[in-house]
Scaffold this motif. Structure first.
Motif, PDB file in Angstrom:
ATOM      1  N   TYR A 152       0.850  -1.202   0.000  1.00 39.15           N
ATOM      2  CA  TYR A 152       0.000   0.000   0.000  1.00 39.15           C
ATOM      3  C   TYR A 152       0.879   1.244   0.000  1.00 39.15           C
ATOM      4  O   TYR A 152       0.653   2.180  -0.788  1.00 39.15           O
ATOM      5  N   TYR A 156       0.777   3.842  -3.063  1.00 34.57           N
ATOM      6  CA  TYR A 156       0.121   5.137  -2.873  1.00 34.57           C
ATOM      7  C   TYR A 156       0.982   6.172  -2.139  1.00 34.57           C
ATOM      8  O   TYR A 156       0.608   7.344  -2.087  1.00 34.57           O
ATOM      9  N   GLY A 161      -0.480   6.258   3.200  1.00 41.24           N
ATOM     10  CA  GLY A 161      -0.450   5.181   4.201  1.00 41.24           C
ATOM     11  C   GLY A 161      -0.870   5.677   5.576  1.00 41.24           C
ATOM     12  O   GLY A 161      -1.616   4.998   6.288  1.00 41.24           O
ATOM     13  N   ARG A 163      -2.844   8.232   6.073  1.00 48.29           N
ATOM     14  CA  ARG A 163      -4.286   8.501   5.995  1.00 48.29           C
ATOM     15  C   ARG A 163      -5.077   7.215   6.160  1.00 48.29           C
ATOM     16  O   ARG A 163      -6.131   7.183   6.797  1.00 48.29           O
ATOM     17  N   CYS A 164      -4.561   6.148   5.564  1.00 51.25           N
ATOM     18  CA  CYS A 164      -5.208   4.842   5.704  1.00 51.25           C
ATOM     19  C   CYS A 164      -5.236   4.407   7.167  1.00 51.25           C
ATOM     20  O   CYS A 164      -6.267   3.965   7.681  1.00 51.25           O
ATOM     21  N   GLU A 167      -7.826   6.434   9.077  1.00 49.42           N
ATOM     22  CA  GLU A 167      -9.196   5.983   8.834  1.00 49.42           C
ATOM     23  C   GLU A 167      -9.500   4.699   9.593  1.00 49.42           C
ATOM     24  O   GLU A 167     -10.591   4.535  10.162  1.00 49.42           O
ATOM     25  N   THR A 214     -14.770  -0.292   5.393  1.00 49.60           N
ATOM     26  CA  THR A 214     -14.288   1.078   5.228  1.00 49.60           C
ATOM     27  C   THR A 214     -14.061   1.397   3.750  1.00 49.60           C
ATOM     28  O   THR A 214     -14.021   2.566   3.365  1.00 49.60           O
ATOM     29  N   ILE A 216     -11.523   1.280   1.739  1.00 53.14           N
ATOM     30  CA  ILE A 216     -10.335   2.040   1.343  1.00 53.14           C
ATOM     31  C   ILE A 216      -9.717   1.328   0.139  1.00 53.14           C
ATOM     32  O   ILE A 216      -9.340   0.154   0.241  1.00 53.14           O
ATOM     33  N   ALA A 218      -7.501  -0.438  -2.628  1.00 53.88           N
ATOM     34  CA  ALA A 218      -6.179  -1.062  -2.628  1.00 53.88           C
ATOM     35  C   ALA A 218      -6.064  -1.868  -3.915  1.00 53.88           C
ATOM     36  O   ALA A 218      -6.475  -3.030  -3.970  1.00 53.88           O
ATOM     37  N   ARG A 225      -9.667  -3.692  -1.955  1.00 51.42           N
ATOM     38  CA  ARG A 225      -9.774  -2.741  -0.838  1.00 51.42           C
ATOM     39  C   ARG A 225      -8.847  -3.187   0.288  1.00 51.42           C
ATOM     40  O   ARG A 225      -8.342  -4.316   0.274  1.00 51.42           O
ATOM     41  N   VAL A 226      -8.647  -2.303   1.236  1.00 53.97           N
ATOM     42  CA  VAL A 226      -7.803  -2.630   2.384  1.00 53.97           C
ATOM     43  C   VAL A 226      -8.520  -3.651   3.267  1.00 53.97           C
ATOM     44  O   VAL A 226      -9.699  -3.496   3.601  1.00 53.97           O
TER      45      VAL A 226
END
Length: 275
Positions: A152, A156, A161, A163-164, A167, A214, A216, A218, A225-226
């Protein structure tokens, strides 16, 4: 403490009155040091200083010659007024220091990126639970991390990272009330949880689901997603000891790796254990 305070006040009153009955008292003003030396509640100190002043005035009136009563009254009232001002100033300063220390204590136990308690805070809670010999209820212990978090960051960037992580921190904080779990960031993309209200397997799956929801993005992940993988165990009430914490953490770490091997985005919870 009460004995030493009373003794000090009594000493100042005695040396102010009896050795020099035909002179103005000067030693009574020394009681002003009491609010500085003793960290006691403001109201208690005010009552104590008022009582000491009243006792000094009564003793002075009974044993001192009339010529010096007026000066003793002036000395006592001036000292009392100054002591009240000093008590208020010292109490305000100690209150500010207490708030500052509390903030520093909180900051020392909070992860700045996620807003969750940090690893140190988690170990404090774990130690408390393991030291609770009278515990009637067991607890869940989970270790989970973000699947492919290094990818990740590589995809990105590290700012994204963070910000992830932020969240996910908000997601887990919102989940605490529902699950009764205490969440903390363990380091990197790893998180831990302890406590819980209900079945350990259901709680673990709820954590995995909450992170997945969530949404997010990925792109590197087969899930798009995450996600997280979670390893855990349920600890039954028993003979708890802080010396068992390492063994429990090793156990849930092995369960976490089994979750990874089974395809990630899932939870593996071992059978209940007694420690």
């Amino acid at each position: 403490v009460w004995g030493s305070m009373s003794g000090m006040l009594a000493f100042f009153i005695v040396i102010s009155v009896f050795p020099f009955p035909d002179r103005a008292s000067i030693f009574f003003a020394l009681i002003i040091v009491v609010p500085v030396l003793y960290n006691k509640p403001q109201r208690f100190l005010i009552i104590l200083m008022s009582a000491a002043t009243a006792l000094f005035l009564t003793t002075s009136w009974l044993y001192k010659t009339p010529t010096y009563r007026a000066s003793d009254i002036f000395c006592a009232l001036t000292t009392w007024l100054l002591s009240i001002v000093l008590i208020l100033l010292v109490s305000r300063r100690r209150l500010r220091e207490g708030r500052t220390n509390k903030q520093l204590h909180l900051l020392a136990r909070t992860d700045i990126v996620t807003g969750l308690p940090n690893r140190f805070a988690f170990h404090e809670i774990l130690t408390e639970r393991l030291d609770d010999e009278g515990a009637k209820d067991g607890f869940c212990l989970f270790l989970f991390d973000i699947d492919g978090f290094k990818q990740y960051n590589d995809t990105y960037g590290h700012i994204a990272g963070d910000r992830c992580l932020s969240e996910l921190g908000q997601c887990l904080l919102a989940l605490e009330q529902e699950t009764g779990l205490f969440f903390a960031r363990y380091g990197g993309g790893e998180f831990v949880a302890i406590g819980g209200n209900g079945d350990a397997v259901q709680l673990a799956e709820r954590v995995v689901e909450a992170v997945r929801l969530t949404n997010i993005p990925a792109s590197y992940s087969p899930f798009g997603r995450v996600t997280v993988s979670l390893g855990g165990c349920e600890v039954r009430p028993g003979t708890y000891s802080v010396h068992d914490s390492g063994r429990l953490l090793e156990q849930i770490d092995r369960a976490l790796y089994r979750a990874k091997e089974q395809g990630k985005n899932r939870a593996v919870v071992d059978r209940p254990v007694s420690v």
